[in-house]
Design a protein around this motif. Structure first.
Motif, PDB file in Angstrom:
ATOM      1  N   ILE A  67     -20.098 -44.232  -6.314  1.00 63.57           N
ATOM      2  CA  ILE A  67     -19.714 -44.582  -4.941  1.00 63.57           C
ATOM      3  C   ILE A  67     -20.828 -45.384  -4.274  1.00 63.57           C
ATOM      4  O   ILE A  67     -20.587 -46.425  -3.639  1.00 63.57           O
ATOM      5  N   VAL A  68     -22.071 -44.901  -4.428  1.00 62.01           N
ATOM      6  CA  VAL A  68     -23.213 -45.608  -3.848  1.00 62.01           C
ATOM      7  C   VAL A  68     -23.390 -46.977  -4.491  1.00 62.01           C
ATOM      8  O   VAL A  68     -23.753 -47.943  -3.823  1.00 62.01           O
ATOM      9  N   THR A  69     -23.108 -47.085  -5.794  1.00 65.20           N
ATOM     10  CA  THR A  69     -23.212 -48.376  -6.484  1.00 65.20           C
ATOM     11  C   THR A  69     -22.243 -49.392  -5.892  1.00 65.20           C
ATOM     12  O   THR A  69     -22.610 -50.545  -5.645  1.00 65.20           O
ATOM     13  N   VAL A  70     -20.995 -48.955  -5.661  1.00 59.72           N
ATOM     14  CA  VAL A  70     -19.988 -49.863  -5.084  1.00 59.72           C
ATOM     15  C   VAL A  70     -20.425 -50.321  -3.691  1.00 59.72           C
ATOM     16  O   VAL A  70     -20.380 -51.519  -3.371  1.00 59.72           O
ATOM     17  N   LEU A  71     -20.865 -49.357  -2.859  1.00 59.88           N
ATOM     18  CA  LEU A  71     -21.332 -49.714  -1.516  1.00 59.88           C
ATOM     19  C   LEU A  71     -22.545 -50.634  -1.587  1.00 59.88           C
ATOM     20  O   LEU A  71     -22.663 -51.603  -0.824  1.00 59.88           O
ATOM     21  N   GLY A  72     -23.451 -50.342  -2.530  1.00 61.65           N
ATOM     22  CA  GLY A  72     -24.651 -51.161  -2.685  1.00 61.65           C
ATOM     23  C   GLY A  72     -24.330 -52.571  -3.124  1.00 61.65           C
ATOM     24  O   GLY A  72     -24.947 -53.536  -2.648  1.00 61.65           O
ATOM     25  N   VAL A  73     -23.370 -52.711  -4.025  1.00 62.55           N
ATOM     26  CA  VAL A  73     -22.961 -54.044  -4.496  1.00 62.55           C
ATOM     27  C   VAL A  73     -22.402 -54.871  -3.342  1.00 62.55           C
ATOM     28  O   VAL A  73     -22.732 -56.054  -3.183  1.00 62.55           O
ATOM     29  N   VAL A  74     -21.554 -54.233  -2.525  1.00 56.89           N
ATOM     30  CA  VAL A  74     -20.964 -54.937  -1.376  1.00 56.89           C
ATOM     31  C   VAL A  74     -22.055 -55.358  -0.397  1.00 56.89           C
ATOM     32  O   VAL A  74     -22.082 -56.507   0.082  1.00 56.89           O
ATOM     33  N   LEU A  75     -22.984 -54.435  -0.096  1.00 56.97           N
ATOM     34  CA  LEU A  75     -24.071 -54.748   0.839  1.00 56.97           C
ATOM     35  C   LEU A  75     -24.995 -55.830   0.294  1.00 56.97           C
ATOM     36  O   LEU A  75     -25.429 -56.717   1.032  1.00 56.97           O
ATOM     37  N   ALA A  76     -25.300 -55.774  -1.014  1.00 58.57           N
ATOM     38  CA  ALA A  76     -26.182 -56.773  -1.620  1.00 58.57           C
ATOM     39  C   ALA A  76     -25.549 -58.153  -1.566  1.00 58.57           C
ATOM     40  O   ALA A  76     -26.221 -59.152  -1.249  1.00 58.57           O
ATOM     41  N   ALA A  77     -24.247 -58.220  -1.851  1.00 59.19           N
ATOM     42  CA  ALA A  77     -23.551 -59.508  -1.796  1.00 59.19           C
ATOM     43  C   ALA A  77     -23.529 -60.047  -0.365  1.00 59.19           C
ATOM     44  O   ALA A  77     -23.752 -61.243  -0.131  1.00 59.19           O
ATOM     45  N   TRP A  78     -23.287 -59.153   0.582  1.00 54.40           N
ATOM     46  CA  TRP A  78     -23.268 -59.579   1.994  1.00 54.40           C
ATOM     47  C   TRP A  78     -24.640 -60.079   2.430  1.00 54.40           C
ATOM     48  O   TRP A  78     -24.752 -61.102   3.117  1.00 54.40           O
ATOM     49  N   LEU A  79     -25.688 -59.366   2.028  1.00 59.83           N
ATOM     50  CA  LEU A  79     -27.054 -59.785   2.368  1.00 59.83           C
ATOM     51  C   LEU A  79     -27.364 -61.160   1.778  1.00 59.83           C
ATOM     52  O   LEU A  79     -27.961 -62.016   2.435  1.00 59.83           O
ATOM     53  N   GLY A  80     -26.963 -61.344   0.517  1.00 60.39           N
ATOM     54  CA  GLY A  80     -27.216 -62.624  -0.141  1.00 60.39           C
ATOM     55  C   GLY A  80     -26.536 -63.771   0.580  1.00 60.39           C
ATOM     56  O   GLY A  80     -27.141 -64.835   0.780  1.00 60.39           O
ATOM     57  N   TYR A  81     -25.310 -63.544   1.003  1.00 63.31           N
ATOM     58  CA  TYR A  81     -24.590 -64.596   1.724  1.00 63.31           C
ATOM     59  C   TYR A  81     -25.171 -64.799   3.118  1.00 63.31           C
ATOM     60  O   TYR A  81     -25.266 -65.934   3.617  1.00 63.31           O
ATOM     61  N   TYR A  82     -25.628 -63.680   3.740  1.00 63.36           N
ATOM     62  CA  TYR A  82     -26.196 -63.760   5.086  1.00 63.36           C
ATOM     63  C   TYR A  82     -27.493 -64.573   5.086  1.00 63.36           C
ATOM     64  O   TYR A  82     -27.719 -65.406   5.972  1.00 63.36           O
ATOM     65  N   PHE A  83     -28.354 -64.345   4.095  1.00 62.13           N
ATOM     66  CA  PHE A  83     -29.657 -65.006   4.061  1.00 62.13           C
ATOM     67  C   PHE A  83     -29.586 -66.425   3.492  1.00 62.13           C
ATOM     68  O   PHE A  83     -30.417 -67.271   3.834  1.00 62.13           O
ATOM     69  N   THR A  84     -28.616 -66.689   2.599  1.00 57.83           N
ATOM     70  CA  THR A  84     -28.562 -68.006   1.951  1.00 57.83           C
ATOM     71  C   THR A  84     -27.373 -68.844   2.385  1.00 57.83           C
ATOM     72  O   THR A  84     -27.428 -70.075   2.320  1.00 57.83           O
ATOM     73  N   ALA A  97     -25.354 -65.028  -2.921  1.00 53.40           N
ATOM     74  CA  ALA A  97     -24.790 -63.679  -2.969  1.00 53.40           C
ATOM     75  C   ALA A  97     -24.859 -63.116  -4.383  1.00 53.40           C
ATOM     76  O   ALA A  97     -25.211 -61.951  -4.590  1.00 53.40           O
ATOM     77  N   LEU A  98     -24.533 -63.954  -5.371  1.00 58.45           N
ATOM     78  CA  LEU A  98     -24.587 -63.518  -6.771  1.00 58.45           C
ATOM     79  C   LEU A  98     -26.025 -63.225  -7.198  1.00 58.45           C
ATOM     80  O   LEU A  98     -26.280 -62.292  -7.963  1.00 58.45           O
ATOM     81  N   SER A  99     -26.957 -64.024  -6.702  1.00 56.56           N
ATOM     82  CA  SER A  99     -28.366 -63.807  -7.023  1.00 56.56           C
ATOM     83  C   SER A  99     -28.839 -62.464  -6.495  1.00 56.56           C
ATOM     84  O   SER A  99     -29.533 -61.704  -7.193  1.00 56.56           O
ATOM     85  N   PHE A 100     -28.453 -62.126  -5.273  1.00 53.47           N
ATOM     86  CA  PHE A 100     -28.823 -60.834  -4.686  1.00 53.47           C
ATOM     87  C   PHE A 100     -28.190 -59.684  -5.475  1.00 53.47           C
ATOM     88  O   PHE A 100     -28.814 -58.631  -5.656  1.00 53.47           O
ATOM     89  N   LEU A 101     -26.951 -59.909  -5.926  1.00 48.92           N
ATOM     90  CA  LEU A 101     -26.279 -58.889  -6.735  1.00 48.92           C
ATOM     91  C   LEU A 101     -27.061 -58.610  -8.013  1.00 48.92           C
ATOM     92  O   LEU A 101     -27.272 -57.451  -8.408  1.00 48.92           O
TER      93      LEU A 101
END
Length: 352
Positions: free
Chosen positions: A13-30, A36-40
């Motif tokens: 469950i935490v992995t799924v949430l983490g993947v979504v957050l990491a992708a969002w962060l990647g898109y937010y910063f870049t 987004a894929l790089s952050f993932l």
């Protein structure tokens, strides 16, 4: 008995949430899908890094947890994971910057979000005292195990018997660590000697303080429960495990900055890994795996001893975190295989 997959429910469950957050962060910063894929990818690597560096932590935690009351076991596995993920993976790096840059916590968060390169530089500058503190603390953890006069099982027999013989001298483990500290003080540049010595000594003091406090608290708790015949390790063991987990986290947190300077991505990746470590701890306790594999605990403590030496070495040389992870994995895997071989050999002997 619970199935193996049931232990992975919360980590997944935490992995799924983490993947979504990491992708969002990647898109937010870049602002790009590639970002987004790089952050993932980085979050995945950080999770694997945390698991590889902390598997020995799970074994040691399980060994301590089996002697704790069910109430304190639950508290460690709930409160403990919150402290481990948010305390060590988020608050600890922020505190380093707050102290090093002499700025407030809010300013430190802004710095992490707006100027990650400077944030990473401040973290790197604090590496020497962190490594010295963690190295001395973890070395005492390992040597206390090997010097224990009541230890009956030996894995690397000749070496462990020799170490146990040293344990007959009171305080020998502390003296041994002090000798190692003096060797590194002699090797370090003059400008780093005082800071290294100060930090390493605080590692020793912290270990002795936590160990003493743990004995006092557990003796008090056992006295309270003696009438019911339920005396076990409680608050003292909890405090010991929290400080131990903090020491294990140092190399993972510092090593993470070699992959990314983004504090939030580091927290996501290491947090995912910490959840899997927690699940491994629960499985080891509930299934009694440590009792089934007689050398597994030994492999973990050898891994801790090697990690402590590496942390001292990192004050002078750059040692990739993958080396730490691989060395720990080799010791634990070898201990696991040797345990299986011992079980099969003695099973055959019993049948004969």
């Amino acid at each position: 008995m619970r199935s193996s997959l049931s232990y992975l429910r919360w980590p997944l469950i935490v992995t799924v949430l983490g993947v979504v957050l990491a992708a969002w962060l990647g898109y937010y910063f870049t602002g790009t899908t590639a970002g987004a894929l790089s952050f993932l990818m980085i979050a995945g690597v950080l999770a694997v890094l945390e698991i590889s560096l902390s598997f020995d932590n799970a074994i040691v935690n399980a060994n301590k947890l089996k002697d704790m009351t069910p109430k304190w076991q639950r508290r460690f596995l709930t409160w403990g994971i919150v402290i481990a993920v948010f305390g060590m993976r988020v608050i600890f790096p922020l505190l380093i910057v707050v102290i090093a840059a002499q700025i407030g916590p809010v300013a430190a968060i802004r710095l992490a979000a707006q100027n990650p390169d400077e944030y990473s530089r401040l973290i790197g500058a604090a590496h020497l005292p962190i490594a010295a503190f963690g190295g001395s603390f973890l070395m005492l953890v390992a040597l206390t195990f090997f010097f224990d006069q009541s230890k009956e099982v030996d894995w690397i027999a000749k070496v462990e018997r020799a170490l146990r013989a040293f344990g007959s001298v009171r305080g020998m483990e502390v003296g041994f660590v002090l000798i190692i500290i003096l060797v590194f003080v002699w090797l370090l540049p003059v400008r780093d000697e005082r800071l290294f010595m100060f930090s390493a000594m605080w590692g020793i003091v912290t270990f002795l303080a936590v160990d003493a406090l743990g004995h006092v608290l557990d003796r008090w708790g056992q006295a309270q429960d003696a009438a019911r015949g339920t005396a076990q390790v409680g608050l003292g063991g909890f405090l010991y495990l929290e400080v131990l987990d903090a020491s294990f986290s140092f190399d993972g947190v510092i090593g993470a900055f070699a992959l990314t300077q983004n504090l939030f991505l580091i927290a996501i990746g290491l947090g995912i890994g910490a959840m899997y470590v927690r699940s491994m701890t629960v499985m080891l306790v509930e299934r009694g795996t440590l009792a089934e594999f007689r050398y597994l605990e030994h492999g973990a403590f050898w891994s801790i001893l090697i990690l402590s030496i590496i942390m001292f070495g990192q004050t002078m040389w750059h040692l990739p975190e993958v080396v730490t992870g691989l060395l720990g994995a080799v010791f634990i895997a070898t201990a696991f295989v040797n345990s299986i071989m011992w079980n099969r050999r003695h099973k055959d002997e019993a049948q004969d």
